[in-house]
Design a protein around this motif. Structure first.
Motif, PDB file in Angstrom:
ATOM      1  N   ASN A  42       0.803  -1.222   0.000  1.00 12.76           N
ATOM      2  CA  ASN A  42       0.000   0.000   0.000  1.00 12.76           C
ATOM      3  C   ASN A  42       0.838   1.275   0.000  1.00 12.76           C
ATOM      4  OD1 ASN A  42      -2.457  -1.361  -0.027  1.00 12.76           O
ATOM      5  ND2 ASN A  42      -2.455  -1.595   2.192  1.00 12.76           N
ATOM      6  N   ALA A  43       2.148   1.152  -0.039  1.00 17.53           N
ATOM      7  CA  ALA A  43       3.010   2.343  -0.096  1.00 17.53           C
ATOM      8  C   ALA A  43       2.725   3.106  -1.380  1.00 17.53           C
ATOM      9  CB  ALA A  43       4.478   1.924  -0.034  1.00 17.53           C
ATOM     10  N   LYS A  44       2.913   4.384  -1.349  1.00 18.59           N
ATOM     11  CA  LYS A  44       2.635   5.253  -2.508  1.00 18.59           C
ATOM     12  C   LYS A  44       3.808   5.187  -3.496  1.00 18.59           C
ATOM     13  CE  LYS A  44      -1.096   6.911  -0.561  1.00 18.59           C
ATOM     14  NZ  LYS A  44      -2.314   6.249  -0.820  1.00 18.59           N
ATOM     15  N   TRP A  45       3.956   4.056  -4.187  1.00 18.65           N
ATOM     16  CA  TRP A  45       5.100   3.837  -5.076  1.00 18.65           C
ATOM     17  C   TRP A  45       5.136   4.809  -6.244  1.00 18.65           C
ATOM     18  CZ3 TRP A  45       9.152   1.537  -3.352  1.00 18.65           C
ATOM     19  CH2 TRP A  45       9.039   0.552  -2.383  1.00 18.65           C
ATOM     20  N   VAL A  50      11.793   4.861  -2.916  1.00 19.78           N
ATOM     21  CA  VAL A  50      12.549   4.213  -1.834  1.00 19.78           C
ATOM     22  C   VAL A  50      11.667   4.141  -0.594  1.00 19.78           C
ATOM     23  CG1 VAL A  50      14.573   4.335  -0.341  1.00 19.78           C
ATOM     24  CG2 VAL A  50      14.737   5.108  -2.709  1.00 19.78           C
ATOM     25  N   TYR A  51      11.647   2.953   0.029  1.00 16.59           N
ATOM     26  CA  TYR A  51      10.939   2.752   1.288  1.00 16.59           C
ATOM     27  C   TYR A  51      11.967   2.199   2.263  1.00 16.59           C
ATOM     28  CZ  TYR A  51       7.178   1.384   4.486  1.00 16.59           C
ATOM     29  OH  TYR A  51       6.337   1.280   5.557  1.00 16.59           O
ATOM     30  N   GLN A  52      12.174   2.876   3.377  1.00 14.69           N
ATOM     31  CA  GLN A  52      13.209   2.453   4.315  1.00 14.69           C
ATOM     32  C   GLN A  52      12.608   2.108   5.657  1.00 14.69           C
ATOM     33  OE1 GLN A  52      16.648   4.931   4.449  1.00 14.69           O
ATOM     34  NE2 GLN A  52      17.614   3.763   6.079  1.00 14.69           N
ATOM     35  N   THR A  53      13.095   0.988   6.215  1.00 13.36           N
ATOM     36  CA  THR A  53      12.741   0.591   7.574  1.00 13.36           C
ATOM     37  C   THR A  53      14.035   0.585   8.386  1.00 13.36           C
ATOM     38  OG1 THR A  53      13.095  -1.794   7.275  1.00 13.36           O
ATOM     39  CG2 THR A  53      10.943  -0.917   6.626  1.00 13.36           C
ATOM     40  N   ILE A  58      14.319  -0.548   0.637  1.00 14.66           N
ATOM     41  CA  ILE A  58      13.603  -1.183  -0.467  1.00 14.66           C
ATOM     42  C   ILE A  58      13.424  -0.140  -1.553  1.00 14.66           C
ATOM     43  CG2 ILE A  58      11.486  -2.379  -1.132  1.00 14.66           C
ATOM     44  CD1 ILE A  58      11.322  -2.768   2.142  1.00 14.66           C
ATOM     45  N   LYS A  59      13.925  -0.446  -2.740  1.00 13.93           N
ATOM     46  CA  LYS A  59      13.855   0.482  -3.866  1.00 13.93           C
ATOM     47  C   LYS A  59      13.131  -0.170  -5.029  1.00 13.93           C
ATOM     48  CE  LYS A  59      18.295   2.648  -2.850  1.00 13.93           C
ATOM     49  NZ  LYS A  59      19.609   2.991  -3.408  1.00 13.93           N
TER      50      LYS A  59
END
Length: 69
Positions: A42-45, A50-53, A58-59
Protein backbone atom coordinates in the motif's frame (compact mmCIF):
# COMPACT_ATOMS: atom_id res chain seq x y z
CA UNK A 1 10.24 -1.73 -19.28
CA UNK A 2 9.83 -4.11 -16.39
CA UNK A 3 9.88 -3.12 -12.75
CA UNK A 4 12.40 -4.52 -10.29
CA UNK A 5 12.47 -4.29 -6.53
CA UNK A 6 15.83 -4.13 -4.77
CA UNK A 7 15.93 -5.07 -1.09
CA UNK A 8 19.08 -4.25 0.87
CA UNK A 9 19.22 -5.81 4.33
CA UNK A 10 21.13 -3.28 6.41
CA UNK A 11 22.50 -5.50 9.18
CA UNK A 12 23.16 -8.57 7.05
CA UNK A 13 24.65 -6.44 4.25
CA UNK A 14 22.87 -8.55 1.63
CA UNK A 15 21.06 -7.50 -1.53
CA UNK A 16 18.09 -9.21 -3.16
CA UNK A 17 16.26 -8.42 -6.40
CA UNK A 18 12.62 -9.27 -7.02
CA UNK A 19 10.04 -8.89 -9.75
CA UNK A 20 7.20 -8.05 -7.36
CA UNK A 21 6.47 -7.12 -3.78
CA UNK A 22 4.80 -10.51 -3.22
CA UNK A 23 7.98 -12.28 -4.34
CA UNK A 24 9.92 -10.64 -1.50
CA UNK A 25 7.87 -12.58 1.04
CA UNK A 26 8.59 -15.94 -0.62
CA UNK A 27 12.26 -15.52 0.35
CA UNK A 28 12.30 -13.12 3.31
CA UNK A 29 10.22 -12.91 6.47
CA UNK A 30 8.52 -9.63 7.49
CA UNK A 31 10.75 -9.53 10.57
CA UNK A 32 13.86 -9.57 8.36
CA UNK A 33 12.84 -6.45 6.43
CA UNK A 34 10.86 -4.70 9.13
CA UNK A 35 7.59 -4.29 7.24
CA UNK A 36 4.57 -6.48 6.53
CA UNK A 37 3.34 -7.26 3.02
CA UNK A 38 0.18 -5.13 3.13
CA UNK A 39 2.05 -2.06 4.38
CA UNK A 40 4.62 -2.33 1.61
CA UNK A 41 1.99 -3.08 -1.03
CA UNK A 42 0.00 0.00 0.00
CA UNK A 43 3.01 2.34 -0.10
CA UNK A 44 2.63 5.25 -2.51
CA UNK A 45 5.10 3.84 -5.08
CA UNK A 46 4.03 6.41 -7.67
CA UNK A 47 5.24 9.17 -5.35
CA UNK A 48 8.29 7.43 -3.86
CA UNK A 49 10.95 5.09 -5.18
CA UNK A 50 12.55 4.21 -1.83
CA UNK A 51 10.94 2.75 1.29
CA UNK A 52 13.21 2.45 4.31
CA UNK A 53 12.74 0.59 7.57
CA UNK A 54 15.16 0.11 10.45
CA UNK A 55 16.19 -3.23 8.91
CA UNK A 56 16.03 -2.70 5.14
CA UNK A 57 16.10 -0.27 2.23
CA UNK A 58 13.60 -1.18 -0.47
CA UNK A 59 13.85 0.48 -3.87
CA UNK A 60 11.66 0.14 -6.91
CA UNK A 61 13.10 0.76 -10.34
CA UNK A 62 12.90 -0.36 -13.94
CA UNK A 63 14.99 -2.81 -15.90
CA UNK A 64 16.26 -1.35 -19.14
CA UNK A 65 16.72 -3.92 -21.87
CA UNK A 66 18.32 -3.39 -25.23
CA UNK A 67 16.25 -3.86 -28.34
CA UNK A 68 17.16 -6.65 -30.69
CA UNK A 69 19.25 -5.44 -33.59
Amino acid sequence: MEKIIHVHLIFEKKDYYFGSIAAIYTVLEPEQIGVKYNTLRNAKWKDISVYQTQRAIIKQGEIVRSKQL
